[in-house]
Design an enzyme around this catalytic site. Sequence first.
Site, PDB file in Angstrom:
ATOM      1  N   MET A   1       0.848  -1.189   0.000  1.00  0.00           N
ATOM      2  CA  MET A   1       0.000   0.000   0.000  1.00  0.00           C
ATOM      3  C   MET A   1       0.885   1.241   0.000  1.00  0.00           C
ATOM      4  O   MET A   1       1.797   1.348   0.817  1.00  0.00           O
ATOM      5  CB  MET A   1      -0.918  -0.001   1.228  1.00  0.00           C
ATOM      6  CG  MET A   1      -1.892  -1.171   1.262  1.00  0.00           C
ATOM      7  SD  MET A   1      -2.722  -1.360   2.853  1.00  0.00           S
ATOM      8  CE  MET A   1      -1.420  -2.085   3.853  1.00  0.00           C
TER       9      MET A   1
ATOM     10  N   GLU B   1      -7.463  -2.972   2.898  1.00  0.00           N
ATOM     11  CA  GLU B   1      -8.356  -2.110   3.666  1.00  0.00           C
ATOM     12  C   GLU B   1      -8.752  -2.741   4.997  1.00  0.00           C
ATOM     13  O   GLU B   1      -8.726  -2.085   6.035  1.00  0.00           O
ATOM     14  CB  GLU B   1      -9.610  -1.805   2.839  1.00  0.00           C
ATOM     15  CG  GLU B   1      -9.397  -0.806   1.727  1.00  0.00           C
ATOM     16  CD  GLU B   1      -9.345   0.626   2.219  1.00  0.00           C
ATOM     17  OE1 GLU B   1      -9.928   0.907   3.283  1.00  0.00           O
ATOM     18  OE2 GLU B   1      -8.714   1.462   1.550  1.00  0.00           O
TER      19      GLU B   1
ATOM     20  N   CYS C   1      -2.891  -1.572  -9.822  1.00  0.00           N
ATOM     21  CA  CYS C   1      -3.293  -0.282  -9.247  1.00  0.00           C
ATOM     22  C   CYS C   1      -4.276   0.423 -10.179  1.00  0.00           C
ATOM     23  O   CYS C   1      -3.961   0.678 -11.342  1.00  0.00           O
ATOM     24  CB  CYS C   1      -2.072   0.611  -9.018  1.00  0.00           C
ATOM     25  SG  CYS C   1      -2.499   2.214  -8.306  1.00  0.00           S
TER      26      CYS C   1
END
Length: 527
Positions: free
Chosen positions: A64, A273, A148
Amino acid sequence: MVLVRAKGVSRDVAMWGKHVRVYDFNFYPPLVKERKRLDAMPKLQGFDFWRTTLKGARYVVAPMVDQSELAWRMLSRRHGAHLCYTPMLHAQVFVRDSNYRKENLYNDVCPEDRPLIAQFCANDPEVFVQAALLAQDYCDAIDLNIGCPQMIAKRGHYGAFLQDEWDLLHKMITVGNERLSVPITCKIRVFSEIDKTVKYAKMLEKAGCQMLTVHGRTKEQKGPLTGVASWEHIKAVRKAVSIPVLANGNIQYLSDVDRCIQETGVLGVMSAEGHLHNPALFEGRNPPVWEMAEEYLEIVRLYPCSLSYIRAHLFKMWHHTLQVYQGLRDELAKVKTIAGVEDVNRELKKRCQEEMANQVEGEKPKGGLPFPHWICQPYVRPGPKKLPVENGDRSTEAKTCSKRALEDEEGNPEFLSKNKLKKKARNPHKNFDLAQKPKYAKCEQCGNPKGNKCVFSLCRGCCKKKAFKETADCPGHGLLFKTKFEKSLKWKHAENEGMMNGDKAGGHIQTDSITAQLNGTESGNVV
Protein backbone atom coordinates in the site's frame (compact mmCIF):
# COMPACT_ATOMS: atom_id res chain seq x y z
CA MET A 1 36.08 2.02 -1.42
CA VAL A 2 36.13 -0.12 -4.55
CA LEU A 3 33.61 -1.28 -7.10
CA VAL A 4 32.09 -4.70 -6.47
CA ARG A 5 33.84 -6.50 -9.30
CA ALA A 6 35.93 -9.00 -7.38
CA LYS A 7 36.55 -12.53 -8.56
CA GLY A 8 33.61 -14.83 -8.03
CA VAL A 9 30.97 -12.08 -7.97
CA SER A 10 28.24 -12.56 -10.57
CA ARG A 11 27.51 -10.20 -13.45
CA ASP A 12 24.29 -9.10 -11.73
CA VAL A 13 26.27 -8.04 -8.67
CA ALA A 14 28.71 -6.11 -10.84
CA MET A 15 25.81 -4.33 -12.52
CA TRP A 16 24.23 -3.72 -9.13
CA GLY A 17 27.55 -2.40 -7.81
CA LYS A 18 27.87 -0.13 -10.82
CA HIS A 19 24.52 1.50 -10.15
CA VAL A 20 25.09 1.88 -6.42
CA ARG A 21 28.53 3.15 -7.40
CA VAL A 22 30.78 1.84 -4.61
CA TYR A 23 30.77 -0.96 -2.06
CA ASP A 24 33.54 -2.60 -0.10
CA PHE A 25 33.66 -6.26 0.92
CA ASN A 26 34.91 -5.25 4.36
CA PHE A 27 31.92 -3.03 5.01
CA TYR A 28 29.26 -5.37 3.62
CA PRO A 29 30.36 -8.98 4.30
CA PRO A 30 26.81 -10.30 4.93
CA LEU A 31 25.71 -8.87 1.59
CA VAL A 32 28.52 -10.55 -0.32
CA LYS A 33 27.98 -13.87 1.51
CA GLU A 34 24.29 -13.71 0.67
CA ARG A 35 25.11 -13.02 -2.96
CA LYS A 36 27.55 -15.93 -3.13
CA ARG A 37 24.96 -18.18 -1.51
CA LEU A 38 22.36 -17.14 -4.06
CA ASP A 39 24.79 -17.69 -6.91
CA ALA A 40 25.52 -21.17 -5.63
CA MET A 41 21.85 -22.11 -5.24
CA PRO A 42 19.38 -22.44 -8.11
CA LYS A 43 16.58 -19.89 -8.04
CA LEU A 44 13.49 -21.45 -6.52
CA GLN A 45 10.33 -21.34 -8.58
CA GLY A 46 6.59 -21.72 -8.15
CA PHE A 47 5.46 -23.87 -5.25
CA ASP A 48 9.05 -24.51 -4.08
CA PHE A 49 9.51 -20.75 -3.77
CA TRP A 50 6.25 -20.41 -1.81
CA ARG A 51 7.00 -23.33 0.52
CA THR A 52 10.69 -22.59 1.17
CA THR A 53 11.37 -18.88 0.75
CA LEU A 54 7.93 -17.60 1.75
CA LYS A 55 7.54 -20.37 4.37
CA GLY A 56 4.10 -21.33 3.11
CA ALA A 57 2.67 -17.85 3.72
CA ARG A 58 -1.09 -17.95 4.21
CA TYR A 59 -1.83 -14.50 5.69
CA VAL A 60 -0.46 -11.64 3.58
CA VAL A 61 -0.47 -7.86 4.06
CA ALA A 62 -0.91 -6.03 0.76
CA PRO A 63 1.49 -3.45 -0.68
CA MET A 64 0.00 0.00 0.00
CA VAL A 65 1.42 3.38 -1.02
CA ASP A 66 2.62 5.24 2.11
CA GLN A 67 0.83 2.64 4.29
CA SER A 68 3.00 -0.51 4.39
CA GLU A 69 6.19 1.02 5.82
CA LEU A 70 8.50 -0.96 8.10
CA ALA A 71 6.74 0.01 11.36
CA TRP A 72 3.38 -1.18 10.04
CA ARG A 73 4.92 -4.38 8.67
CA MET A 74 6.45 -5.16 12.09
CA LEU A 75 3.08 -4.55 13.78
CA SER A 76 1.43 -6.83 11.21
CA ARG A 77 3.93 -9.63 11.82
CA ARG A 78 3.32 -9.41 15.58
CA HIS A 79 -0.33 -10.07 14.92
CA GLY A 80 -0.28 -13.03 12.59
CA ALA A 81 0.88 -11.82 9.17
CA HIS A 82 3.17 -14.34 7.42
CA LEU A 83 4.26 -12.21 4.45
CA CYS A 84 4.51 -8.46 3.86
CA TYR A 85 5.21 -6.23 0.87
CA THR A 86 6.98 -2.89 0.66
CA PRO A 87 4.91 0.10 -0.41
CA MET A 88 4.63 0.37 -4.19
CA LEU A 89 7.93 1.83 -5.44
CA HIS A 90 8.29 3.81 -8.66
CA ALA A 91 10.96 1.99 -10.70
CA GLN A 92 12.23 5.03 -12.59
CA VAL A 93 12.61 7.13 -9.43
CA PHE A 94 14.21 4.18 -7.62
CA VAL A 95 16.90 3.93 -10.32
CA ARG A 96 17.81 7.60 -10.51
CA ASP A 97 17.39 8.77 -6.88
CA SER A 98 19.67 7.32 -4.20
CA ASN A 99 17.77 9.09 -1.41
CA TYR A 100 14.53 7.47 -2.59
CA ARG A 101 16.22 4.07 -2.40
CA LYS A 102 17.48 4.71 1.11
CA GLU A 103 14.21 6.10 2.46
CA ASN A 104 11.99 3.40 0.97
CA LEU A 105 14.10 0.25 1.20
CA TYR A 106 17.79 0.41 2.17
CA ASN A 107 17.24 2.10 5.54
CA ASP A 108 14.41 -0.31 6.38
CA VAL A 109 16.53 -3.48 6.41
CA CYS A 110 15.48 -5.57 9.42
CA PRO A 111 16.20 -9.31 9.95
CA GLU A 112 12.75 -9.80 11.50
CA ASP A 113 11.07 -8.25 8.46
CA ARG A 114 11.24 -11.40 6.31
CA PRO A 115 9.92 -12.83 4.10
CA LEU A 116 9.49 -9.55 2.23
CA ILE A 117 8.54 -8.78 -1.37
CA ALA A 118 9.44 -5.43 -2.95
CA GLN A 119 6.81 -4.14 -5.34
CA PHE A 120 7.51 -1.85 -8.31
CA CYS A 121 5.36 -0.04 -10.82
CA ALA A 122 6.98 0.31 -14.23
CA ASN A 123 6.21 0.44 -17.94
CA ASP A 124 9.69 -0.09 -19.38
CA PRO A 125 11.46 -3.49 -19.24
CA GLU A 126 14.97 -2.12 -18.82
CA VAL A 127 14.01 0.41 -16.13
CA PHE A 128 12.08 -2.29 -14.26
CA VAL A 129 15.05 -4.68 -14.34
CA GLN A 130 17.56 -2.01 -13.27
CA ALA A 131 15.36 -1.07 -10.31
CA ALA A 132 14.90 -4.74 -9.40
CA LEU A 133 18.66 -5.35 -9.54
CA LEU A 134 19.14 -2.54 -7.04
CA ALA A 135 16.49 -4.01 -4.72
CA GLN A 136 16.97 -7.78 -5.01
CA ASP A 137 19.50 -8.07 -2.17
CA TYR A 138 17.04 -6.52 0.28
CA CYS A 139 14.01 -8.73 -0.36
CA ASP A 140 12.92 -12.27 -1.23
CA ALA A 141 11.12 -11.49 -4.50
CA ILE A 142 10.23 -8.63 -6.84
CA ASP A 143 6.57 -7.93 -7.56
CA LEU A 144 5.32 -6.12 -10.65
CA ASN A 145 2.27 -4.00 -9.89
CA ILE A 146 -0.29 -4.38 -12.67
CA GLY A 147 -3.28 -3.93 -10.40
CA CYS A 148 -3.29 -0.28 -9.25
CA PRO A 149 -6.50 1.38 -10.55
CA GLN A 150 -5.91 4.91 -9.26
CA MET A 151 -5.76 8.04 -11.43
CA ILE A 152 -2.05 8.52 -10.72
CA ALA A 153 -1.44 5.11 -12.31
CA LYS A 154 -3.43 6.16 -15.36
CA ARG A 155 -1.41 9.37 -15.73
CA GLY A 156 1.87 7.49 -15.24
CA HIS A 157 0.74 4.61 -17.49
CA TYR A 158 1.38 1.76 -15.09
CA GLY A 159 -0.54 -0.55 -12.77
CA ALA A 160 -3.88 -1.86 -14.02
CA PHE A 161 -3.66 0.44 -17.04
CA LEU A 162 -1.09 -1.91 -18.57
CA GLN A 163 -3.37 -4.95 -18.45
CA ASP A 164 -4.22 -4.65 -22.17
CA GLU A 165 -0.55 -4.45 -23.21
CA TRP A 166 0.27 -8.15 -23.03
CA ASP A 167 3.41 -7.98 -25.19
CA LEU A 168 4.97 -5.31 -22.95
CA LEU A 169 4.09 -7.22 -19.76
CA HIS A 170 5.42 -10.47 -21.23
CA LYS A 171 8.73 -8.79 -22.05
CA MET A 172 9.08 -7.12 -18.64
CA ILE A 173 8.53 -10.38 -16.77
CA THR A 174 10.66 -12.46 -19.12
CA VAL A 175 13.64 -10.11 -18.93
CA GLY A 176 13.28 -9.83 -15.16
CA ASN A 177 13.06 -13.58 -14.70
CA GLU A 178 16.21 -14.08 -16.77
CA ARG A 179 18.38 -11.44 -15.10
CA LEU A 180 17.31 -11.42 -11.45
CA SER A 181 18.47 -13.78 -8.73
CA VAL A 182 15.07 -13.65 -7.00
CA PRO A 183 11.68 -14.69 -8.40
CA ILE A 184 9.25 -12.34 -10.15
CA THR A 185 5.65 -12.20 -8.88
CA CYS A 186 2.64 -10.20 -10.10
CA LYS A 187 -0.43 -8.60 -8.57
CA ILE A 188 -3.31 -8.19 -11.01
CA ARG A 189 -6.94 -7.16 -11.31
CA VAL A 190 -9.44 -9.19 -13.29
CA PHE A 191 -11.24 -8.48 -16.54
CA SER A 192 -15.02 -8.60 -16.63
CA GLU A 193 -14.84 -11.86 -18.60
CA ILE A 194 -13.55 -14.91 -16.74
CA ASP A 195 -12.10 -16.45 -19.93
CA LYS A 196 -10.03 -13.35 -20.68
CA THR A 197 -8.81 -13.22 -17.09
CA VAL A 198 -7.68 -16.85 -17.30
CA LYS A 199 -5.81 -16.22 -20.59
CA TYR A 200 -4.20 -13.17 -18.99
CA ALA A 201 -2.99 -15.21 -16.01
CA LYS A 202 -1.63 -17.96 -18.26
CA MET A 203 0.30 -15.39 -20.29
CA LEU A 204 1.95 -14.04 -17.12
CA GLU A 205 2.80 -17.57 -15.96
CA LYS A 206 4.36 -18.39 -19.34
CA ALA A 207 6.42 -15.18 -19.20
CA GLY A 208 8.03 -16.31 -15.92
CA CYS A 209 5.76 -15.14 -13.09
CA GLN A 210 6.33 -17.44 -10.09
CA MET A 211 3.37 -16.36 -7.93
CA LEU A 212 0.17 -14.53 -8.78
CA THR A 213 -2.01 -12.39 -6.53
CA VAL A 214 -5.47 -11.88 -8.02
CA HIS A 215 -7.64 -9.01 -6.86
CA GLY A 216 -11.17 -10.04 -7.79
CA ARG A 217 -12.22 -6.58 -8.98
CA THR A 218 -11.84 -4.82 -12.33
CA LYS A 219 -9.88 -1.61 -12.64
CA GLU A 220 -13.16 0.30 -12.82
CA GLN A 221 -14.21 -0.95 -9.37
CA LYS A 222 -12.81 1.71 -7.08
CA GLY A 223 -14.04 4.44 -4.75
CA PRO A 224 -17.85 4.49 -4.52
CA LEU A 225 -17.96 1.84 -7.27
CA THR A 226 -15.77 -0.64 -5.37
CA GLY A 227 -18.50 -3.24 -4.97
CA VAL A 228 -17.85 -6.91 -4.19
CA ALA A 229 -14.80 -8.81 -5.45
CA SER A 230 -15.47 -11.86 -7.63
CA TRP A 231 -14.07 -15.03 -6.07
CA GLU A 232 -15.29 -16.92 -9.16
CA HIS A 233 -12.61 -15.17 -11.24
CA ILE A 234 -9.97 -16.06 -8.65
CA LYS A 235 -11.10 -19.69 -8.53
CA ALA A 236 -10.92 -19.98 -12.33
CA VAL A 237 -7.38 -18.56 -12.38
CA ARG A 238 -6.25 -20.89 -9.59
CA LYS A 239 -7.48 -23.91 -11.53
CA ALA A 240 -5.87 -22.77 -14.79
CA VAL A 241 -2.30 -22.01 -13.68
CA SER A 242 0.46 -24.13 -12.18
CA ILE A 243 1.93 -21.52 -9.84
CA PRO A 244 0.83 -20.38 -6.34
CA VAL A 245 -2.17 -18.03 -6.33
CA LEU A 246 -3.14 -15.60 -3.56
CA ALA A 247 -6.61 -14.03 -3.34
CA ASN A 248 -7.39 -10.38 -2.61
CA GLY A 249 -10.80 -8.82 -1.96
CA ASN A 250 -13.77 -9.10 0.46
CA ILE A 251 -11.52 -9.83 3.48
CA GLN A 252 -12.87 -8.16 6.63
CA TYR A 253 -12.61 -10.89 9.26
CA LEU A 254 -10.55 -14.04 9.80
CA SER A 255 -13.64 -16.08 8.93
CA ASP A 256 -13.55 -14.45 5.47
CA VAL A 257 -9.98 -15.71 5.04
CA ASP A 258 -10.95 -19.30 5.78
CA ARG A 259 -14.04 -19.10 3.59
CA CYS A 260 -12.08 -17.59 0.66
CA ILE A 261 -9.44 -20.33 0.82
CA GLN A 262 -12.12 -23.01 0.96
CA GLU A 263 -14.18 -21.59 -1.93
CA THR A 264 -11.34 -20.64 -4.30
CA GLY A 265 -8.63 -23.16 -3.42
CA VAL A 266 -5.91 -20.49 -3.17
CA LEU A 267 -2.87 -20.95 -0.95
CA GLY A 268 -3.20 -17.67 0.90
CA VAL A 269 -5.17 -14.46 1.22
CA MET A 270 -4.03 -10.83 0.99
CA SER A 271 -5.73 -8.01 2.87
CA ALA A 272 -5.40 -4.23 2.48
CA GLU A 273 -8.36 -2.11 3.67
CA GLY A 274 -9.55 -4.67 6.21
CA HIS A 275 -6.08 -4.91 7.73
CA LEU A 276 -5.66 -1.13 7.94
CA HIS A 277 -8.81 -0.90 10.08
CA ASN A 278 -7.87 -3.91 12.20
CA PRO A 279 -4.17 -4.91 12.32
CA ALA A 280 -5.13 -7.95 14.41
CA LEU A 281 -7.37 -9.31 11.64
CA PHE A 282 -5.20 -12.40 11.05
CA GLU A 283 -5.41 -13.28 14.76
CA GLY A 284 -9.19 -13.26 14.68
CA ARG A 285 -9.31 -10.50 17.32
CA ASN A 286 -11.03 -7.13 17.45
CA PRO A 287 -9.05 -5.15 20.07
CA PRO A 288 -9.78 -1.59 21.26
CA VAL A 289 -8.54 1.04 18.83
CA TRP A 290 -6.32 2.77 21.40
CA GLU A 291 -4.58 -0.50 22.23
CA MET A 292 -3.43 -1.03 18.64
CA ALA A 293 -2.51 2.65 18.35
CA GLU A 294 -0.32 2.46 21.47
CA GLU A 295 1.50 -0.60 20.15
CA TYR A 296 1.98 0.95 16.71
CA LEU A 297 3.43 4.15 18.20
CA GLU A 298 5.85 2.09 20.32
CA ILE A 299 7.10 0.39 17.15
CA VAL A 300 7.38 3.76 15.40
CA ARG A 301 9.81 4.80 18.15
CA LEU A 302 12.00 1.86 17.11
CA TYR A 303 11.48 2.22 13.35
CA PRO A 304 10.78 5.92 12.65
CA CYS A 305 8.63 6.94 9.71
CA SER A 306 6.94 10.05 8.35
CA LEU A 307 4.29 11.66 10.56
CA SER A 308 1.95 11.64 7.56
CA TYR A 309 2.09 7.81 7.54
CA ILE A 310 1.26 7.71 11.26
CA ARG A 311 -1.71 10.04 10.83
CA ALA A 312 -3.02 8.02 7.90
CA HIS A 313 -2.90 4.78 9.91
CA LEU A 314 -4.65 6.30 12.93
CA PHE A 315 -7.35 7.88 10.78
CA LYS A 316 -8.06 4.37 9.47
CA MET A 317 -7.98 2.60 12.84
CA TRP A 318 -9.99 5.35 14.54
CA HIS A 319 -12.42 5.86 11.66
CA HIS A 320 -15.62 4.98 13.53
CA THR A 321 -14.55 6.64 16.78
CA LEU A 322 -13.70 9.91 15.05
CA GLN A 323 -17.25 10.05 13.72
CA VAL A 324 -18.30 10.39 17.37
CA TYR A 325 -15.47 12.63 18.62
CA GLN A 326 -15.00 15.08 15.75
CA GLY A 327 -12.79 17.36 17.83
CA LEU A 328 -10.14 14.64 18.13
CA ARG A 329 -10.03 14.39 14.34
CA ASP A 330 -8.99 18.04 14.12
CA GLU A 331 -6.44 17.59 16.93
CA LEU A 332 -4.86 14.61 15.16
CA ALA A 333 -4.63 16.60 11.95
CA LYS A 334 -2.82 19.46 13.71
CA VAL A 335 -0.21 17.63 15.82
CA LYS A 336 3.41 17.95 14.70
CA THR A 337 5.15 15.31 16.83
CA ILE A 338 4.76 11.69 17.87
CA ALA A 339 4.36 12.86 21.46
CA GLY A 340 1.41 14.97 20.30
CA VAL A 341 -0.13 11.92 18.61
CA GLU A 342 0.30 9.94 21.85
CA ASP A 343 -1.53 12.70 23.75
CA VAL A 344 -4.46 12.50 21.31
CA ASN A 345 -4.53 8.72 21.74
CA ARG A 346 -4.65 9.07 25.53
CA GLU A 347 -7.53 11.52 25.28
CA LEU A 348 -9.39 9.19 22.90
CA LYS A 349 -8.84 6.28 25.30
CA LYS A 350 -10.12 8.34 28.23
CA ARG A 351 -13.31 9.35 26.44
CA CYS A 352 -14.02 5.84 25.18
CA GLN A 353 -13.52 4.30 28.62
CA GLU A 354 -15.88 6.87 30.14
CA GLU A 355 -18.44 5.96 27.50
CA MET A 356 -17.91 2.26 28.23
CA ALA A 357 -18.52 2.85 31.94
CA ASN A 358 -21.85 4.54 31.20
CA GLN A 359 -22.92 1.97 28.62
CA VAL A 360 -26.23 0.22 29.29
CA GLU A 361 -25.92 -3.56 29.29
CA GLY A 362 -27.44 -5.12 26.17
CA GLU A 363 -27.47 -1.82 24.28
CA LYS A 364 -26.78 -2.31 20.56
CA PRO A 365 -23.91 -0.40 18.90
CA LYS A 366 -24.95 2.83 17.22
CA GLY A 367 -24.67 3.49 13.51
CA GLY A 368 -25.43 -0.08 12.50
CA LEU A 369 -21.92 -1.23 13.45
CA PRO A 370 -21.30 -4.85 14.51
CA PHE A 371 -19.22 -3.66 17.49
CA PRO A 372 -19.02 -0.44 19.54
CA HIS A 373 -17.15 2.29 17.69
CA TRP A 374 -14.05 1.95 19.92
CA ILE A 375 -13.41 -1.60 18.67
CA CYS A 376 -11.23 -2.27 15.59
CA GLN A 377 -13.62 -3.30 12.83
CA PRO A 378 -13.97 -2.97 9.05
CA TYR A 379 -15.34 0.05 7.26
CA VAL A 380 -17.87 -0.73 4.55
CA ARG A 381 -17.53 1.86 1.79
CA PRO A 382 -20.98 3.20 0.74
CA GLY A 383 -21.97 2.70 -2.86
CA PRO A 384 -22.96 5.45 -5.29
CA LYS A 385 -26.17 7.30 -4.48
CA LYS A 386 -28.98 6.25 -6.83
CA LEU A 387 -31.59 8.72 -8.00
CA PRO A 388 -35.26 7.66 -7.96
CA VAL A 389 -36.64 6.37 -11.24
CA GLU A 390 -40.32 7.13 -11.83
CA ASN A 391 -42.57 4.65 -13.65
CA GLY A 392 -39.62 2.58 -14.76
CA ASP A 393 -38.31 5.46 -16.91
CA ARG A 394 -34.55 5.10 -17.24
CA SER A 395 -33.91 8.29 -19.12
CA THR A 396 -30.60 10.11 -19.25
CA GLU A 397 -31.78 12.42 -16.48
CA ALA A 398 -32.57 9.47 -14.23
CA LYS A 399 -29.09 8.07 -14.79
CA THR A 400 -27.36 11.29 -13.76
CA CYS A 401 -24.67 10.58 -11.19
CA SER A 402 -25.12 11.39 -7.53
CA LYS A 403 -22.40 14.03 -7.68
CA ARG A 404 -24.56 16.14 -9.99
CA ALA A 405 -27.52 15.68 -7.63
CA LEU A 406 -25.46 17.02 -4.74
CA GLU A 407 -24.36 19.99 -6.82
CA ASP A 408 -28.00 20.93 -7.35
CA GLU A 409 -28.57 20.93 -3.60
CA GLU A 410 -25.47 22.88 -2.62
CA GLY A 411 -27.49 25.92 -1.62
CA ASN A 412 -28.69 23.92 1.38
CA PRO A 413 -26.10 23.91 4.23
CA GLU A 414 -26.96 20.26 4.96
CA PHE A 415 -25.38 19.23 1.66
CA LEU A 416 -22.20 21.33 1.79
CA SER A 417 -18.89 19.51 1.70
CA LYS A 418 -16.46 19.78 4.62
CA ASN A 419 -14.24 22.22 2.68
CA LYS A 420 -17.19 24.48 1.90
CA LEU A 421 -18.36 24.34 5.52
CA LYS A 422 -14.90 25.53 6.59
CA LYS A 423 -15.10 28.38 4.06
CA LYS A 424 -18.56 29.21 5.38
CA ALA A 425 -17.18 29.35 8.94
CA ARG A 426 -14.46 31.80 7.86
CA ASN A 427 -16.85 33.89 5.79
CA PRO A 428 -20.50 33.53 6.95
CA HIS A 429 -21.74 35.70 4.04
CA LYS A 430 -20.26 33.40 1.39
CA ASN A 431 -22.97 31.96 -0.84
CA PHE A 432 -22.67 28.56 -2.53
CA ASP A 433 -26.12 28.59 -4.13
CA LEU A 434 -25.60 27.89 -7.83
CA ALA A 435 -28.85 29.69 -8.71
CA GLN A 436 -27.50 32.94 -7.30
CA LYS A 437 -24.10 32.75 -8.93
CA PRO A 438 -23.59 35.29 -11.76
CA LYS A 439 -24.22 33.91 -15.22
CA TYR A 440 -21.45 34.38 -17.76
CA ALA A 441 -21.75 34.46 -21.55
CA LYS A 442 -20.02 31.42 -23.01
CA CYS A 443 -17.20 31.24 -25.53
CA GLU A 444 -18.52 30.32 -28.98
CA GLN A 445 -15.92 27.56 -29.39
CA CYS A 446 -15.24 25.85 -26.05
CA GLY A 447 -18.05 26.85 -23.68
CA ASN A 448 -15.82 28.58 -21.11
CA PRO A 449 -16.78 32.12 -20.03
CA LYS A 450 -15.94 34.57 -22.82
CA GLY A 451 -14.08 37.84 -22.35
CA ASN A 452 -16.47 40.77 -21.90
CA LYS A 453 -14.34 42.98 -24.17
CA CYS A 454 -13.16 40.32 -26.60
CA VAL A 455 -13.63 41.42 -30.23
CA PHE A 456 -14.21 37.78 -31.25
CA SER A 457 -16.58 36.90 -28.34
CA LEU A 458 -14.21 34.12 -27.23
CA CYS A 459 -12.40 33.09 -24.06
CA ARG A 460 -8.75 34.08 -23.78
CA GLY A 461 -7.41 30.70 -24.92
CA CYS A 462 -9.54 30.52 -28.06
CA CYS A 463 -9.04 34.22 -28.75
CA LYS A 464 -5.26 33.82 -28.61
CA LYS A 465 -5.34 31.00 -31.16
CA LYS A 466 -7.63 32.93 -33.52
CA ALA A 467 -5.71 36.20 -33.23
CA PHE A 468 -2.39 34.43 -33.86
CA LYS A 469 -3.75 32.54 -36.87
CA GLU A 470 -5.30 35.65 -38.44
CA THR A 471 -2.60 38.11 -37.26
CA ALA A 472 -5.22 40.24 -35.55
CA ASP A 473 -5.50 42.30 -32.35
CA CYS A 474 -7.81 41.88 -29.35
CA PRO A 475 -7.32 44.81 -26.96
CA GLY A 476 -9.78 43.24 -24.55
CA HIS A 477 -7.39 40.32 -23.90
CA GLY A 478 -4.24 42.39 -24.43
CA LEU A 479 -3.30 40.47 -27.58
CA LEU A 480 -1.55 42.68 -30.18
CA PHE A 481 -0.31 40.32 -32.88
CA LYS A 482 -1.21 42.69 -35.76
CA THR A 483 0.28 45.76 -34.09
CA LYS A 484 3.52 43.98 -33.24
CA PHE A 485 3.76 42.54 -36.76
CA GLU A 486 3.32 46.00 -38.33
CA LYS A 487 5.95 47.44 -35.99
CA SER A 488 8.39 44.70 -36.92
CA LEU A 489 7.82 45.44 -40.64
CA LYS A 490 8.47 49.16 -40.09
CA TRP A 491 11.60 48.36 -38.11
CA LYS A 492 12.92 46.04 -40.84
CA HIS A 493 12.11 48.64 -43.50
CA ALA A 494 13.98 51.33 -41.56
CA GLU A 495 16.90 48.96 -40.98
CA ASN A 496 17.11 48.14 -44.70
CA GLU A 497 17.09 51.84 -45.61
CA GLY A 498 19.84 52.52 -43.09
CA MET A 499 21.95 49.74 -44.58
CA MET A 500 21.48 51.12 -48.10
CA ASN A 501 22.47 54.65 -46.99
CA GLY A 502 25.46 53.22 -45.18
CA ASP A 503 26.61 51.40 -48.33
CA LYS A 504 26.42 54.65 -50.34
CA ALA A 505 28.31 56.59 -47.70
CA GLY A 506 30.91 53.85 -47.55
CA GLY A 507 31.32 54.06 -51.32
CA HIS A 508 32.07 57.82 -51.19
CA ILE A 509 34.62 57.30 -48.43
CA GLN A 510 36.39 54.59 -50.36
CA THR A 511 36.52 56.76 -53.54
CA ASP A 512 37.93 59.73 -51.66
CA SER A 513 40.58 57.49 -50.07
CA ILE A 514 41.74 56.19 -53.42
CA THR A 515 41.87 59.71 -54.87
CA ALA A 516 43.92 60.91 -51.92
CA GLN A 517 46.40 58.05 -52.35
CA LEU A 518 46.87 58.89 -56.02
CA ASN A 519 47.51 62.54 -55.15
CA GLY A 520 49.94 61.58 -52.38
CA THR A 521 47.95 63.41 -49.76
CA GLU A 522 47.28 60.41 -47.56
CA SER A 523 48.52 61.18 -44.09
CA GLY A 524 51.03 58.36 -44.27
CA ASN A 525 52.59 59.82 -47.44
CA VAL A 526 52.87 63.44 -46.42
CA VAL A 527 56.51 64.69 -46.71
